[in-house]
Design a protein around this motif. Structure first.
Motif, PDB file in Angstrom:
ATOM      1  N   ALA A 292       0.524  -1.135   0.013  1.00  0.00           N
ATOM      2  CA  ALA A 292       0.389  -0.041   0.070  1.00  0.00           C
ATOM      3  C   ALA A 292       0.897   0.971   0.163  1.00  0.00           C
ATOM      4  N   LYS A 293       0.250   2.230  -0.679  1.00  0.00           N
ATOM      5  CA  LYS A 293       0.606   3.496  -0.324  1.00  0.00           C
ATOM      6  C   LYS A 293       0.884   4.043   0.844  1.00  0.00           C
ATOM      7  N   ARG A 294       2.007   4.991   1.758  1.00  0.00           N
ATOM      8  CA  ARG A 294       1.618   5.322   3.256  1.00  0.00           C
ATOM      9  C   ARG A 294       0.758   6.464   3.090  1.00  0.00           C
ATOM     10  N   GLU A 295       0.553   7.124   4.166  1.00  0.00           N
ATOM     11  CA  GLU A 295       0.014   8.623   4.008  1.00  0.00           C
ATOM     12  C   GLU A 295       0.810   9.818   3.026  1.00  0.00           C
ATOM     13  N   SER A 296       1.609   9.620   3.629  1.00  0.00           N
ATOM     14  CA  SER A 296       2.999   9.913   2.450  1.00  0.00           C
ATOM     15  C   SER A 296       2.929   9.926   1.948  1.00  0.00           C
ATOM     16  N   PRO A 297       3.190  11.023   0.279  1.00  0.00           N
ATOM     17  CA  PRO A 297       3.219  10.095  -1.526  1.00  0.00           C
ATOM     18  C   PRO A 297       4.274   9.883  -1.485  1.00  0.00           C
ATOM     19  N   ASP A 298       5.248   9.514  -0.792  1.00  0.00           N
ATOM     20  CA  ASP A 298       7.075   8.649  -0.754  1.00  0.00           C
ATOM     21  C   ASP A 298       7.349   7.789   0.152  1.00  0.00           C
ATOM     22  N   GLU A 299       5.591   7.554   0.343  1.00  0.00           N
ATOM     23  CA  GLU A 299       6.408   6.238   1.298  1.00  0.00           C
ATOM     24  C   GLU A 299       5.462   5.097   0.995  1.00  0.00           C
ATOM     25  N   TRP A 300       5.615   3.444   0.289  1.00  0.00           N
ATOM     26  CA  TRP A 300       5.032   2.593   0.355  1.00  0.00           C
ATOM     27  C   TRP A 300       5.224   1.947   1.574  1.00  0.00           C
ATOM     28  N   LYS A 301       4.739   0.528   2.212  1.00  0.00           N
ATOM     29  CA  LYS A 301       4.500   0.008   2.622  1.00  0.00           C
ATOM     30  C   LYS A 301       4.132  -1.553   2.422  1.00  0.00           C
ATOM     31  N   LEU A 302       5.177  -2.333   2.183  1.00  0.00           N
ATOM     32  CA  LEU A 302       5.167  -4.056   1.803  1.00  0.00           C
ATOM     33  C   LEU A 302       4.636  -4.265   4.015  1.00  0.00           C
TER      34      LEU A 302
ATOM     35  N   ILE B 117      11.475 -11.883   5.223  1.00  0.00           N
ATOM     36  CA  ILE B 117      12.228  -9.586   5.510  1.00  0.00           C
ATOM     37  C   ILE B 117      13.301  -9.553   4.518  1.00  0.00           C
ATOM     38  N   TYR B 118      13.934 -10.196   4.337  1.00  0.00           N
ATOM     39  CA  TYR B 118      15.206 -10.722   3.412  1.00  0.00           C
ATOM     40  C   TYR B 118      14.544 -10.525   1.697  1.00  0.00           C
ATOM     41  N   ASP B 119      13.269 -11.417   1.523  1.00  0.00           N
ATOM     42  CA  ASP B 119      12.923 -11.069   0.031  1.00  0.00           C
ATOM     43  C   ASP B 119      12.690 -10.054  -0.092  1.00  0.00           C
ATOM     44  N   CYS B 120      11.628  -8.943   0.855  1.00  0.00           N
ATOM     45  CA  CYS B 120      10.387  -8.308   0.582  1.00  0.00           C
ATOM     46  C   CYS B 120      12.294  -6.877   0.343  1.00  0.00           C
ATOM     47  N   ILE B 121      13.348  -7.252   0.982  1.00  0.00           N
ATOM     48  CA  ILE B 121      13.845  -5.784   1.189  1.00  0.00           C
ATOM     49  C   ILE B 121      15.168  -6.089  -0.329  1.00  0.00           C
ATOM     50  N   ASP B 122      15.702  -7.234  -0.913  1.00  0.00           N
ATOM     51  CA  ASP B 122      15.156  -7.710  -2.442  1.00  0.00           C
ATOM     52  C   ASP B 122      14.757  -7.451  -3.309  1.00  0.00           C
ATOM     53  N   ALA B 123      12.860  -8.191  -3.171  1.00  0.00           N
ATOM     54  CA  ALA B 123      12.051  -7.005  -4.028  1.00  0.00           C
ATOM     55  C   ALA B 123      11.948  -5.706  -3.866  1.00  0.00           C
ATOM     56  N   ALA B 124      12.899  -4.766  -2.931  1.00  0.00           N
ATOM     57  CA  ALA B 124      12.633  -3.507  -3.339  1.00  0.00           C
ATOM     58  C   ALA B 124      13.937  -2.618  -4.608  1.00  0.00           C
ATOM     59  N   LEU B 125      14.830  -3.785  -3.665  1.00  0.00           N
ATOM     60  CA  LEU B 125      16.174  -3.168  -4.233  1.00  0.00           C
ATOM     61  C   LEU B 125      16.526  -3.783  -5.617  1.00  0.00           C
ATOM     62  N   ASP B 126      16.038  -4.843  -5.995  1.00  0.00           N
ATOM     63  CA  ASP B 126      16.164  -5.269  -7.134  1.00  0.00           C
ATOM     64  C   ASP B 126      14.932  -4.650  -8.126  1.00  0.00           C
ATOM     65  N   GLY B 127      13.438  -4.043  -8.009  1.00  0.00           N
ATOM     66  CA  GLY B 127      12.254  -3.514  -8.344  1.00  0.00           C
ATOM     67  C   GLY B 127      11.202  -3.926  -9.106  1.00  0.00           C
ATOM     68  N   GLN B 128      11.748  -5.232  -8.378  1.00  0.00           N
ATOM     69  CA  GLN B 128      10.132  -6.200  -8.090  1.00  0.00           C
ATOM     70  C   GLN B 128       9.031  -5.778  -7.992  1.00  0.00           C
TER      71      GLN B 128
ATOM     72  N   SER C  25       5.908   3.212  -6.915  1.00  0.00           N
ATOM     73  CA  SER C  25       6.349   3.197  -6.303  1.00  0.00           C
ATOM     74  C   SER C  25       8.336   3.731  -6.153  1.00  0.00           C
ATOM     75  N   LYS C  26       8.185   3.729  -7.855  1.00  0.00           N
ATOM     76  CA  LYS C  26      10.382   3.941  -8.209  1.00  0.00           C
ATOM     77  C   LYS C  26      10.392   4.998  -7.407  1.00  0.00           C
TER      78      LYS C  26
ATOM     79  N   GLN D 179      22.830   2.108  -4.139  1.00  0.00           N
ATOM     80  CA  GLN D 179      23.038   2.683  -5.553  1.00  0.00           C
ATOM     81  C   GLN D 179      21.657   2.394  -6.283  1.00  0.00           C
ATOM     82  N   SER D 180      20.038   1.904  -5.792  1.00  0.00           N
ATOM     83  CA  SER D 180      18.710   1.995  -5.948  1.00  0.00           C
ATOM     84  C   SER D 180      18.588   2.875  -6.885  1.00  0.00           C
ATOM     85  N   GLN D 181      18.368   2.612  -7.981  1.00  0.00           N
ATOM     86  CA  GLN D 181      17.229   3.547  -8.795  1.00  0.00           C
ATOM     87  C   GLN D 181      15.717   3.173  -8.347  1.00  0.00           C
ATOM     88  N   PHE D 182      15.510   2.314  -7.876  1.00  0.00           N
ATOM     89  CA  PHE D 182      13.936   1.548  -7.598  1.00  0.00           C
ATOM     90  C   PHE D 182      13.479   2.581  -5.954  1.00  0.00           C
TER      91      PHE D 182
END
Length: 124
Positions: free
Chosen positions: A13-23, A46-57, A65-66, A107-110
């Protein structure tokens, strides 16, 4: 990091702030089996969530969310609070200091950043 492995996030979900997303990861108890095994399983999620965010999934599924900050939230129901909280606080305080994750985040662009939250409740 995650490759083609399937990642299960219970809620995005998007958080209340438009600059944040929640997993959101939901964990329900009571546990059967050793607590160490359950904590390792949660750690893997939790590692899977970190990886999904960093890898662009995450960005692939939710393009808005980019470049945003991602918060990984663990919602716990009927779990041993002291054990889970101690584990979560230790893990979340140090995981992004690991060289691979620190560099990937820099280095993440995501994602702009990654944060962590934990909640406890009971289901009767």
């Amino acid at each position: 990091m995650t490759g083609d492995r399937k990642i299960i996030v219970d809620f995005v979900a998007k958080r209340e702030s438009p600059d944040e997303w929640k997993l959101v990861l939901v964990e329900e108890g009571p546990w059967t089996g050793p607590a160490d095994d359950q904590l390792r399983r949660i750690q893997g999620r939790i590692y899977d969530c970190i990886d999904a965010a960093l890898d662009g999934q995450l960005t692939e599924k939710f393009p808005e969310s980019k470049g945003k900050r991602v918060v990984i939230q663990l919602d716990c129901y009927n779990l041993p609070k002291a054990e889970v909280k101690d584990f979560f606080l230790r893990f979340s305080a140090s995981v992004l200091d690991l060289d691979d994750y620190r560099k990937a985040l820099e280095q993440s662009q995501f994602v702009q950043g990654i944060g962590f939250e934990i909640n406890f409740d009971s289901i009767h």
